[in-house]
Design an enzyme around this catalytic site. Structure first.
Site, PDB file in Angstrom:
ATOM      1  N   ARG A 249       9.978  21.818  24.125  1.00 41.70           N
ATOM      2  CA  ARG A 249      10.677  20.912  23.213  1.00 41.70           C
ATOM      3  C   ARG A 249      11.197  21.665  21.999  1.00 41.70           C
ATOM      4  O   ARG A 249      10.793  22.801  21.736  1.00 41.70           O
ATOM      5  CB  ARG A 249       9.767  19.767  22.773  1.00 41.70           C
ATOM      6  CG  ARG A 249       8.488  20.213  22.099  1.00 41.70           C
ATOM      7  CD  ARG A 249       7.609  18.993  21.801  1.00 41.70           C
ATOM      8  NE  ARG A 249       6.354  19.409  21.205  1.00 41.70           N
ATOM      9  CZ  ARG A 249       5.390  18.588  20.826  1.00 41.70           C
ATOM     10  NH1 ARG A 249       5.514  17.296  20.999  1.00 41.70           N
ATOM     11  NH2 ARG A 249       4.282  19.029  20.290  1.00 41.70           N
TER      12      ARG A 249
ATOM     13  N   ARG B 256      -1.722   8.833  28.734  1.00 42.90           N
ATOM     14  CA  ARG B 256      -1.454   8.746  27.291  1.00 42.90           C
ATOM     15  C   ARG B 256      -0.112   8.072  27.017  1.00 42.90           C
ATOM     16  O   ARG B 256       0.115   7.554  25.946  1.00 42.90           O
ATOM     17  CB  ARG B 256      -1.395  10.163  26.685  1.00 42.90           C
ATOM     18  CG  ARG B 256      -2.746  10.819  26.476  1.00 42.90           C
ATOM     19  CD  ARG B 256      -2.570  12.268  26.018  1.00 42.90           C
ATOM     20  NE  ARG B 256      -1.814  12.437  24.794  1.00 42.90           N
ATOM     21  CZ  ARG B 256      -2.308  12.340  23.566  1.00 42.90           C
ATOM     22  NH1 ARG B 256      -3.578  12.065  23.407  1.00 42.90           N
ATOM     23  NH2 ARG B 256      -1.548  12.519  22.511  1.00 42.90           N
TER      24      ARG B 256
ATOM     25  N   ARG C 170      -4.487  26.152  26.248  1.00 40.04           N
ATOM     26  CA  ARG C 170      -3.080  26.507  26.167  1.00 40.04           C
ATOM     27  C   ARG C 170      -2.776  26.807  24.708  1.00 40.04           C
ATOM     28  O   ARG C 170      -3.281  26.133  23.806  1.00 40.04           O
ATOM     29  CB  ARG C 170      -2.185  25.347  26.639  1.00 40.04           C
ATOM     30  CG  ARG C 170      -2.421  24.913  28.047  1.00 40.04           C
ATOM     31  CD  ARG C 170      -2.024  25.936  29.064  1.00 40.04           C
ATOM     32  NE  ARG C 170      -0.567  26.044  29.190  1.00 40.04           N
ATOM     33  CZ  ARG C 170       0.042  26.988  29.918  1.00 40.04           C
ATOM     34  NH1 ARG C 170      -0.677  27.901  30.559  1.00 40.04           N
ATOM     35  NH2 ARG C 170       1.356  27.016  30.002  1.00 40.04           N
TER      36      ARG C 170
ATOM     37  N   ASP D 127      -6.755  13.112  18.757  1.00 37.93           N
ATOM     38  CA  ASP D 127      -5.747  12.696  17.792  1.00 37.93           C
ATOM     39  C   ASP D 127      -6.378  12.730  16.394  1.00 37.93           C
ATOM     40  O   ASP D 127      -7.601  12.670  16.253  1.00 37.93           O
ATOM     41  CB  ASP D 127      -5.253  11.276  18.121  1.00 37.93           C
ATOM     42  CG  ASP D 127      -4.318  11.273  19.328  1.00 37.93           C
ATOM     43  OD1 ASP D 127      -3.649  12.300  19.562  1.00 37.93           O
ATOM     44  OD2 ASP D 127      -4.255  10.245  20.036  1.00 37.93           O
TER      45      ASP D 127
HETATM   46  N1  UDP Z   1       4.805  14.771  29.416  1.00 41.42           N
HETATM   47  C1  UDP Z   1       5.860  15.082  30.251  1.00 41.42           C
HETATM   48  N2  UDP Z   1       7.132  14.962  29.765  1.00 41.42           N
HETATM   49  C2  UDP Z   1       7.399  14.573  28.510  1.00 41.42           C
HETATM   50  C3  UDP Z   1       6.318  14.266  27.659  1.00 41.42           C
HETATM   51  C4  UDP Z   1       5.040  14.373  28.152  1.00 41.42           C
HETATM   52  O1  UDP Z   1       5.672  15.466  31.384  1.00 41.42           O
HETATM   53  O2  UDP Z   1       8.570  14.522  28.123  1.00 41.42           O
HETATM   54  C5  UDP Z   1       3.436  14.903  29.960  1.00 41.42           C
HETATM   55  C6  UDP Z   1       2.822  16.251  29.629  1.00 41.42           C
HETATM   56  O3  UDP Z   1       2.048  16.682  30.724  1.00 41.42           O
HETATM   57  C7  UDP Z   1       1.944  15.933  28.446  1.00 41.42           C
HETATM   58  C8  UDP Z   1       1.481  14.510  28.766  1.00 41.42           C
HETATM   59  O4  UDP Z   1       2.593  13.905  29.418  1.00 41.42           O
HETATM   60  O5  UDP Z   1       0.881  16.828  28.316  1.00 41.42           O
HETATM   61  C9  UDP Z   1       1.064  13.690  27.572  1.00 41.42           C
HETATM   62  O6  UDP Z   1       2.163  13.603  26.678  1.00 41.42           O
HETATM   63  P1  UDP Z   1       1.967  13.624  25.120  1.00 41.42           P
HETATM   64  O7  UDP Z   1       3.269  13.399  24.478  1.00 41.42           O
HETATM   65  O8  UDP Z   1       0.827  12.771  24.753  1.00 41.42           O
HETATM   66  O9  UDP Z   1       1.630  15.162  24.902  1.00 41.42           O
HETATM   67  P2  UDP Z   1       0.997  15.916  23.646  1.00 41.42           P
HETATM   68  O10 UDP Z   1       1.065  15.013  22.456  1.00 41.42           O
HETATM   69  O11 UDP Z   1      -0.374  16.181  24.124  1.00 41.42           O
HETATM   70  O12 UDP Z   1       1.823  17.151  23.526  1.00 41.42           O
END
Ligand code: UDP
Length: 382
Positions: free
Chosen positions: A278, A172, A248, A349
């Site tokens: 975060r 992604r 989750r 999304d």
């Molecule tokens: N991810 C990570 N570090 C970051 C951001 C993302 O390891 O700082 C990994 C994490 O496993 C996440 C994946 O990359 O589930 C996809 O990131 P995305 O930002 O798309 O996550 P979401 O929007 O699903 O929270």
């Protein structure tokens, strides 16, 4: 005209309700929560007046021009660029990994071509076809960036070893050899000026839609309706009788601050020993507004229990096997269509959710015209 029941007033439910009501159907929506909008619900924080994304940040981005025009017809979207930062190993870096990240992290002054060559010395070229998250990371960013930005975060986010996750989870995220720090690469990106709740309210502001909030769906509620569009959890439709599909969930720890706490909307925390993934500072999601005070959420990820809100479908081998069993059960169902994130057990999304809901409504109208049966799934959720 026929009567349709929609379970859930999130994006899928709202779009289908609108499209079918416009066509003349009588639509009833049962929503178990006391509000519309599903997980993209926004409201004013009672203490600071900041518009908050109650179930975590939602940034609208799409390449689908029709969907973009559609959402803009319900809300004025303000251009918004998602620029994420990450605190890790004592520094703050730019995400997604771009030339600035590489230069900062390795204390270099590389230009794009030099950075490409440098990264070739970092990555593991022996991994030809990455299958796991870890392999994908080692193949494309190498071990140092993997440990700093992805390993700890992913363990916290998914509660498992990155070796057990598919490469698709990391795919992604882009890797860039320029200074573009836009988290997304879609053509259209923006935030609804007055929030998603108002957008969904405007979608639902159409004759022949009757919304019942705080109304949990039970199977006997189907009686009297010609068709059901169900956007609740797929396993919930069957009373979880084959077991629960794994998710989750997220815990949000709210706190306020006088001023600007972190200077950006989203700050990720890459170190495993920081327990949250975060911090989101919600006033930065509406940069056109002025707020002295600030409200923030620390975000913690954990396994979803019976009474928790399901967020991220896990979709590993065991979950997919159970999903398959539920899909087999669905094949015996008629008069119901499963739509959206929970009912198809997929990470979706917002733009994809809306696209699928529009297609679903159009398909239903077509099926009715041609006297065909509406399928339970528009496409396989496996
Ligand atoms: N991810 C990570 N570090 C970051 C951001 C993302 O390891 O700082 C990994 C994490 O496993 C996440 C994946 O990359 O589930 C996809 O990131 P995305 O930002 O798309 O996550 P979401 O929007 O699903 O929270």
């Amino acid at each position: 005209m026929k009567k349709v029941l929609i379970v859930g007033a999130g994006l899928s439910g709202a779009v289908i309700a609108r499209e079918l009501a416009k066509f003349g159907y009588h639509v009833t929506i049962y929503e178990s929560r006391d509000h519309i909008g599903g997980n993209c619900f926004t409201e004013r924080d009672h203490e600071t007046g900041v518009l908050i994304h109650k179930y975590g940040p939602h940034i609208f981005h799409t390449d689908d021009e029709e969907v973009w025009k559609y959402v803009n017809s319900f809300q004025d979207f303000v251009p918004y660029m998602n620029r994420v930062k990450i605190t890790s190993q004592g520094g703050v870096f730019s995400l997604p990994v771009n030339l600035h990240t590489i230069n900062q992290f390795f204390s270099k002054t590389l230009n794009p071509d030099e950075a490409v060559a440098f990264m070739q010395t970092q990555v593991d070229l022996s991994i030809e076809e990455p299958e796991t998250f870890r392999e994908q990371a080692l193949r494309f960013v190498g071990p140092d960036l993997y440990h700093a930005f992805f390993e700890g975060y992913t363990r916290k986010q998914w509660g498992c070893d990155p070796d057990t996750l598919p490469a698709a989870v990391l795919k992604r995220l882009p890797l860039r050899f320029n200074y573009d720090d836009n988290y997304f690469f879609h053509k259209f990106q923006g935030m609804p000026r007055n929030g998603y709740t108002e957008m969904v309210r405007n979608m639902l502001n159409v004759d022949k839609v009757d919304i019942k909030l705080g109304r949990k769906y039970a199977s006997h509620d189907r009686a009297g309706f010609d068709h059901v569009f169900y956007s609740g959890p797929l396993d919930g439709w069957f009373n979880y009788d084959l077991g629960r599909l794994g998710y989750r969930t997220l815990d949000f720890e709210r706190f306020t601050y006088d001023g600007d706490f972190q200077g950006c909307a989203v700050m990720n925390y890459g170190d495993f020993d920081v327990p949250y993934t975060r911090i989101t500072e919600h006033k930065h999601f509406s940069p056109w507004e002025q707020h002295e005070r600030s409200v923030l959420y620390r975000e913690y990820s954990r396994s979803c229990d019976t009474n928790d809100i399901p967020y991220y479908p896990i979709r590993l081998v065991n979950e997919k096997a159970l999903l398959k069993k539920y899909i087999d059960r669905v094949e015996c169902e008629t008069g119901v269509t499963f739509v959206g994130r929970l009912a198809t057990y997929r990470y979706l999304d917002m733009d994809v959710t809306i696209r699928e809901a529009l297609d679903c409504a159009a398909h239903f109208i077509e099926c009715e015209k041609e006297n065909r049966q509406m399928p339970a799934f528009l496409s396989s959720p496996l």
